[in-house]
Write an enzyme that holds these catalytic residues in place. Structure first.
Site, PDB file in Angstrom:
ATOM      1  N   GLN A  69       1.346   3.651 -15.670  1.00  0.00           N
ATOM      2  CA  GLN A  69       1.463   3.147 -14.082  1.00  0.00           C
ATOM      3  C   GLN A  69      -0.367   3.700 -13.155  1.00  0.00           C
ATOM      4  O   GLN A  69      -0.439   2.656 -12.207  1.00  0.00           O
ATOM      5  CB  GLN A  69       2.705   3.044 -13.202  1.00  0.00           C
ATOM      6  N   ALA A  80       1.463   1.602  -5.576  1.00  0.00           N
ATOM      7  CA  ALA A  80       2.924   1.560  -5.262  1.00  0.00           C
ATOM      8  C   ALA A  80       3.726   1.259  -6.438  1.00  0.00           C
ATOM      9  O   ALA A  80       3.217   0.502  -7.230  1.00  0.00           O
ATOM     10  CB  ALA A  80       2.794   0.196  -4.565  1.00  0.00           C
ATOM     11  N   ASP A  81       4.531   2.632  -6.617  1.00  0.00           N
ATOM     12  CA  ASP A  81       5.530   2.059  -7.884  1.00  0.00           C
ATOM     13  C   ASP A  81       6.401   1.146  -8.040  1.00  0.00           C
ATOM     14  O   ASP A  81       6.011   0.330  -7.084  1.00  0.00           O
ATOM     15  CB  ASP A  81       6.666   3.511  -7.792  1.00  0.00           C
ATOM     16  N   LEU A  82       7.003   0.893  -9.082  1.00  0.00           N
ATOM     17  CA  LEU A  82       7.719   0.133  -9.348  1.00  0.00           C
ATOM     18  C   LEU A  82       8.807  -0.027  -8.266  1.00  0.00           C
ATOM     19  O   LEU A  82       9.927   1.183  -8.108  1.00  0.00           O
ATOM     20  CB  LEU A  82       8.006   0.188 -10.801  1.00  0.00           C
ATOM     21  N   PHE A  83       9.354  -0.508  -7.381  1.00  0.00           N
ATOM     22  CA  PHE A  83      10.554  -0.878  -6.611  1.00  0.00           C
ATOM     23  C   PHE A  83      10.997  -1.905  -7.463  1.00  0.00           C
ATOM     24  O   PHE A  83      10.945  -3.284  -7.711  1.00  0.00           O
ATOM     25  CB  PHE A  83      10.217  -1.136  -5.325  1.00  0.00           C
TER      26      PHE A  83
END
Length: 836
Positions: free
Chosen positions: A499, A588-591
């Site tokens: 990621q 932006a991380d996984l949300f």
């Protein structure tokens, strides 16, 4: 003889007061959300907003209660106050916009000093909330002063007004949570509440023209009210709001935690308080001794609050996820059923205590009594809400917190003791108190975290924001929030590093990197492979930071010890908004898309903010879990990003057969992809000594397509004002569970990959302009390879033909020569394809 109002007049005023309550809760829900955008979606920011709102209510009750007794026509004053609420609420648009513009400059002057930061936030929230809230606090004493004509009707009429206003609040909370924002947008919903208040104000002014003036006996001096009643009013406000905070957290362990579920829990709680006021109204009409009734209410409140943990565990099957395979309507019904069974009876009893106190306060000017009662009770509520979230939950946990609040209600029985009590009253009171104390002391332990088969709990914390746990399963460990949301784990080391490392391949020199979300820290730690000058991480949950540091040190590449790294326990969007710092890469991380508040990072306003924080050549990376979005939600996010970034490309995060993630990479300045940069960055991050053409070929298989294809052009745009993702994703989530919709997995994902490449073929893609035809084919080869793996996993006979397509698209140097199947060589330190 006291002249009374006509039934029609009373009915009209009841309708107006109900509408006033609905408007107040619409404002409150929207204010919490609006200030969350400015301050961040943290528990502290929400608590500050609620505390300031309640402070305004308390001040308004006290101020208008003092003057209401001097007014000959308090209904006219009520009308002007309601019109004032509408006027001051409109000022919110100007003030909020100004603060959104000024906040970064103000923060720059005091940033890093927690006390001053809190003071700044309180000043902003106070400017926005206090004028309207103070006026709202004056509505009950003014209406009560007009309606209540007999000295012995304060209990009956006051509790009736309280019931109607709270019932209106329940309707407003339901409307603001379920319908208004998606129908009208937040601005439209806010203006509707303004319209409600304006209608209420003008109607009251019209009715006041022919209303009976206040009679002289209603203006008598204040009658002394025993201090013990004010102690009960304060303590009941404290305990009731603390219980509400803890109940809300308990439901967060078993729910989807979307805007809908939060609204439903709040609505049921307000409905219970309204029914409690109705119960008090009925009790006020009986001939029972008031102190005996109040003693019974307090003891009953203690018992039912203490019983809540066991009831909740029973109804949820030991903290099991609610809803089963139900669709959205069935899910809402199930959540509502459990909320009603858990909260309605206890909430009704809690809600009866405050309005029943009016029976014991009769004799003075109604407005003065009501205003002071509201002020005292609401002040207690402020401290109760803060104590519930920031003291009880972290220190003793949800279940013990409820038992302690049950003890508070039991102890309040002692406040009713009087020297004139007979022995019968004393014995009955202390016997009831002893029984409740025994009930509280005998509570057995209940689990606060739910584990699946073969899982071990390594660490657990009930923090101010969420329940956070570290759980081990076989050889891996992971962080779980609120029982059902996994933030990543050591078993997903390769994809979590991907990621970060896949987007970093596209930048020639990423010196400044920002991570929106930490999770386990594995992804952020991978950023150090690029040897940047500075890494900034913002994580919403402080407990997640602590657990990542304590339990994931071997997997995070020295993240917590590197002096180049700064980690802020803050909302990521606020971190970007409050500082003028710029970055080469924002990741932006996984949300989880359907969770309340998460939709804020998918809006056009957020993407424009992020674009303004990028250096020349920088990129914003939005990771999307295809196993948690439908094609509709993905296209909305993609088209929303296009509004902020002239170039948006799409990259696969893996070549899994099913549960895949993709990155939307936005840039302010379109630029062709440089294969030499891909190879150089791969070599720098992994230490590989393979040739450039091999490394760039491996990287190009992750390229999925270009949003410039127009494939998403017809999708609506997600904005702060019209939060489509926040309202659509929860419905899609339940539709998928019920089998009525699909995530972008399996054949849906493969069809999406194909459509993306067909809409803008690699040969025409401007982002691939520097590549050779063979290199451009690798984008399609990656899609074919992912589809082949899915077909092979499902034992589909078409897999063989698809493999031949893959070989035709893949040059020999991009295959693994040691594999008899000639499969793709993804390997390497961090760029793994993952297990089937």
């Amino acid at each position: 003889m006291t002249r009374t109002h006509s039934p029609r007049h009373i009915a009209a005023l009841g309708a107006l007061f109900t509408l006033s309550g609905a408007a107040a809760l619409i404002y409150q829900v929207l204010w919490v959300r609006e200030l969350g955008l400015l301050f961040g979606s943290t528990a502290q920011a929400a608590a500050l907003t609620i505390a300031i709102f309640f402070t305004g209510i308390a001040l308004g009750g006290w101020l208008f209660g003092r003057v209401s007794g001097r007014l000959a026509r308090p209904l006219r004053a009520f009308g002007w106050v309601e019109a004032g609420v509408a006027a001051t609420a409109l000022g919110h648009f100007l003030v909020a916009d100004a603060y959104f513009t000024l906040y970064p400059a103000l923060y720059a002057m005091i940033g890093g000093i927690p006390v001053l930061e809190t003071a700044l936030k309180a000043g902003v929230a106070g400017t926005i909330l206090l004028p309207s809230a103070i006026l709202m606090g004056g509505t009950l004493p003014l209406m009560g002063q007009h309606v209540i004509r007999a000295q012995d009707s304060l209990g009956r009429m006051g509790s009736a007004l309280y019931a109607l206003n709270t019932a209106g609040g329940a309707m407003g909370a339901l409307a603001a949570g379920f319908f208004l924002p998606i129908w009208l947008g937040f601005s439209g919903a806010y203006l509707l509440a303004v319209g409600f208040d304006l209608v209420v104000g003008l109607s009251a002014l019209f009715l006041a023209r022919r209303a009976l003036p206040v009679v002289a006996q209603n203006c008598q001096p204040r009658v002394a009210i025993p201090a013990r009643l004010w102690i009960i009013a304060f303590a009941s406000g404290f305990a009731t709001l603390a219980v509400e905070v803890i109940w809300t957290r308990a439901f967060a362990q078993v729910l989807q935690n979307s805007v809908y579920t939060y609204a439903l829990v709040l609505t049921v709680f307000l409905l219970a308080l309204s029914l409690g006021a109705g119960l008090a109204n009925g009790l006020n009409r009986t001939a029972l001794r008031p102190d005996a009734v109040l003693t019974g209410l307090l003891l009953a409140a203690a018992a039912v609050v203490a019983a809540t943990p066991h009831l909740f565990h029973h109804l949820t099957g030991g903290l099991g996820y609610l809803g089963g395979r139900a669709d959205f309507a069935g899910y809402v019904w199930e959540v509502g059923r459990v909320a009603v069974l858990t909260m309605l009876i206890p909430g009704t009893i809690l809600g009866a205590v405050l309005p029943y106190l009016l029976r014991l306060m009769e004799g003075g000017a109604p407005g003065a009594v009501l205003g002071r009662l509201i002020a005292v009770n609401t002040t207690g509520a402020i401290f109760g809400a803060l104590a519930g979230g920031f003291v009880l939950l972290p220190m003793v946990g949800a279940w013990k917190g409820l038992w302690l609040m049950g003890a508070v209600y039991a102890v309040l029985v002692l406040a009713l003791w009087q020297p004139s009590d007979g022995w019968g009253a004393r014995i009955a009171r202390f016997a009831g108190l002893a029984g409740v104390v025994v009930l509280l002391a005998g509570q057995p332990g209940l689990q606060a975290a739910r584990l699946n088969t073969a899982e071990e709990l390594l660490a657990f914390r009930e923090g101010a924001s969420a329940h956070v746990a570290v759980v081990a399963r076989e050889e891996s460990k992971f962080i779980r929030v609120n029982n059902f949301y996994t933030l990543g784990g050591s078993g997903a080391l390769v994809p979590e590093r991907n990621q970060t490392m896949i987007p970093l391949l596209t930048h020639p020199s990423p010196r400044e990197i920002f991570f929106l979300g930490l999770g386990t820290g594995i992804s952020a730690g991978a950023g150090l492979f690029a040897n940047p000058d500075r890494v900034t991480v913002c994580e919403l949950l402080p407990d997640v930071i602590d657990f990542a540091r304590d339990w994931f040190g071997p997997y995070v590449n020295g993240l917590f010890d590197d002096p180049r790294v700064t980690i802020h326990p803050e909302d990521g969007r606020q971190c970007l908004a409050r500082s003028r710092a710029t970055y080469d890469m924002i990741i932006a991380d996984l949300f989880t898309p359907w969770r309340a508040g998460v939709g804020n990072v998918y809006t056009a306003e957020h993407y424009r903010l992020a674009a303004s924080r990028l250096n020349a050549g920088g990129a914003y990376v939005q990771w999307m879990p295809l196993y948690q979005v439908s094609r509709r939600e993905f296209e909305i996010v993609a088209n929303t990003m296009v509004q902020a970034f002239p170039e948006v490309t799409i990259w696969r995060g893996d070549l899994y057969p099913e549960r895949s993630i993709v990155a939307l990479v936005g840039r302010k300045t379109p630029a062709p992809l440089d294969p030499a940069t891909l190879a150089a960055q791969w070599r720098a991050m992994t230490g590989s000594d393979e040739p450039d053409d091999v490394l760039s070929a491996r990287a190009l298989k992750f390229y999925a397509g270009n949003a410039a294809s127009g494939l998403f052009a017809d999708a609506p745009v997600n904005t702060d004002d019209l939060p489509l993702i926040e309202y659509l994703a929860p419905r899609t989530h339940r539709a998928v569970i019920a089998g009525r919709a699909n995530w972008l997995t399996g054949p849906e994902r493969d069809r999406f990959y194909t459509d993306l490449l067909d809409a803008l073929p690699p040969g025409s893609d401007p982002h691939l302009a520097l590549l050779t035809p063979a290199q451009r084919n690798l984008a399609r080869a990656g899609a074919v390879y992912a589809e082949w793996r899915g077909l092979r996993t499902r034992n589909d006979l078409r897999a063989g033909a698809l493999w031949q397509d893959f070989l035709a698209l893949t040059p020999s140097h991009a295959r693994d020569p040691d594999s008899p199947a000639g499969q793709v060589a993804i390997g390497g330190m961090a760029f793994g394809e993952g297990a089937d």
